[in-house]
Motif scaffolding. Structure first.
Motif, mmCIF file in Angstrom:
data_model
loop_
_atom_site.group_PDB
_atom_site.id
_atom_site.type_symbol
_atom_site.label_atom_id
_atom_site.label_comp_id
_atom_site.label_asym_id
_atom_site.label_seq_id
_atom_site.Cartn_x
_atom_site.Cartn_y
_atom_site.Cartn_z
ATOM 1 N N ARG A 1 0.833 -1.198 0.000
ATOM 2 C CA ARG A 1 0.000 0.000 0.000
ATOM 3 C C ARG A 1 0.871 1.254 0.000
ATOM 4 O O ARG A 1 0.354 2.363 0.023
ATOM 5 C CB ARG A 1 -0.934 -0.011 1.203
ATOM 6 C CG ARG A 1 -1.973 -1.138 1.140
ATOM 7 C CD ARG A 1 -2.973 -1.080 2.269
ATOM 8 N NE ARG A 1 -2.394 -1.061 3.594
ATOM 9 C CZ ARG A 1 -2.082 -2.136 4.316
ATOM 10 N NH1 ARG A 1 -2.300 -3.352 3.835
ATOM 11 N NH2 ARG A 1 -1.563 -2.017 5.523
ATOM 12 N N SER B 1 4.478 3.142 -1.867
ATOM 13 C CA SER B 1 5.029 3.184 -3.227
ATOM 14 C C SER B 1 6.519 3.534 -3.236
ATOM 15 O O SER B 1 6.918 4.595 -3.729
ATOM 16 C CB SER B 1 4.266 4.214 -4.056
ATOM 17 O OG SER B 1 2.920 3.831 -4.170
ATOM 18 N N GLU C 1 10.594 3.110 -4.366
ATOM 19 C CA GLU C 1 11.338 2.676 -5.540
ATOM 20 C C GLU C 1 11.771 1.240 -5.261
ATOM 21 O O GLU C 1 12.196 0.916 -4.151
ATOM 22 C CB GLU C 1 12.567 3.548 -5.770
ATOM 23 C CG GLU C 1 12.236 4.971 -6.186
ATOM 24 C CD GLU C 1 13.484 5.771 -6.452
ATOM 25 O OE1 GLU C 1 14.318 5.316 -7.259
ATOM 26 O OE2 GLU C 1 13.628 6.834 -5.832
ATOM 27 N N ARG D 1 4.608 -2.274 -13.471
ATOM 28 C CA ARG D 1 3.987 -1.044 -12.962
ATOM 29 C C ARG D 1 4.750 -0.449 -11.788
ATOM 30 O O ARG D 1 4.649 0.725 -11.486
ATOM 31 C CB ARG D 1 2.521 -1.260 -12.616
ATOM 32 C CG ARG D 1 2.233 -1.950 -11.310
ATOM 33 C CD ARG D 1 0.705 -2.020 -11.116
ATOM 34 N NE ARG D 1 0.344 -2.449 -9.797
ATOM 35 C CZ ARG D 1 0.114 -1.625 -8.773
ATOM 36 N NH1 ARG D 1 0.226 -0.330 -8.923
ATOM 37 N NH2 ARG D 1 -0.230 -2.104 -7.597
ATOM 38 N N TRP D 2 5.552 -1.273 -11.122
ATOM 39 C CA TRP D 2 6.389 -0.803 -10.006
ATOM 40 C C TRP D 2 7.716 -0.244 -10.508
ATOM 41 O O TRP D 2 8.484 0.301 -9.736
ATOM 42 C CB TRP D 2 6.649 -1.944 -9.028
ATOM 43 C CG TRP D 2 5.392 -2.396 -8.368
ATOM 44 C CD1 TRP D 2 4.618 -3.466 -8.700
ATOM 45 C CD2 TRP D 2 4.728 -1.762 -7.282
ATOM 46 N NE1 TRP D 2 3.518 -3.531 -7.892
ATOM 47 C CE2 TRP D 2 3.561 -2.496 -6.998
ATOM 48 C CE3 TRP D 2 5.004 -0.638 -6.512
ATOM 49 C CZ2 TRP D 2 2.684 -2.154 -5.990
ATOM 50 C CZ3 TRP D 2 4.129 -0.302 -5.506
ATOM 51 C CH2 TRP D 2 2.979 -1.049 -5.252
#
Length: 86
Positions: free
Chosen positions: A44, A46, A48, A72-73
Motif C-alpha cells: 500500500r 510506493s 522505488e 507497474r512498479w
C-alpha cells in the motif's frame, strides 16, 4: 512490515530465480518474478523497487521477466556501489 513503514522510500528485494525455476525458488524460500509481483501487489506504499540476488548468468532473463510481471512498479536492478539518499 513494508506497509507499516509509511515513509518507505526504497525497497531492496531479492529475486534469485527466473520463472522457469519457480519450484526451486519456492523450495529455497527465494523469489522468482511472478512471486515478486504477487508480493508487490500487497503493498500500500510506493517505494522505488530495486532487485538484488539475481542468479549468475540469468540476470538479463530474470530482469526481463520482472519487468513483464511487475512493470507497474518500475523495478530496477540494484547496481554495485549504488548509493541512496534519504
Amino acid at each position: 512490515m513494508v506497509n507499516a513503514t509509511k515513509n518507505l522510500k526504497y525497497l531492496i528485494i531479492e529475486t534469485a530465480f527466473s520463472n522457469k525455476e519457480s519450484d526451486i525458488a519456492a523450495a529455497s524460500k527465494h523469489l522468482c518474478p511472478k512471486m515478486l509481483a504477487q508480493e508487490l501487489e500487497k503493498m500500500r506504499v510506493s517505494p522505488e523497487v530495486f532487485i538484488t540476488h539475481l542468479k549468475p548468468g540469468e540476470g538479463a532473463l530474470t530482469m526481463k521477466e520482472v519487468g513483464e510481471a511487475a512493470g507497474r512498479w518500475r523495478p530496477r536492478m540494484l547496481e554495485n556501489n549504488q548509493e541512496f539518499t534519504l
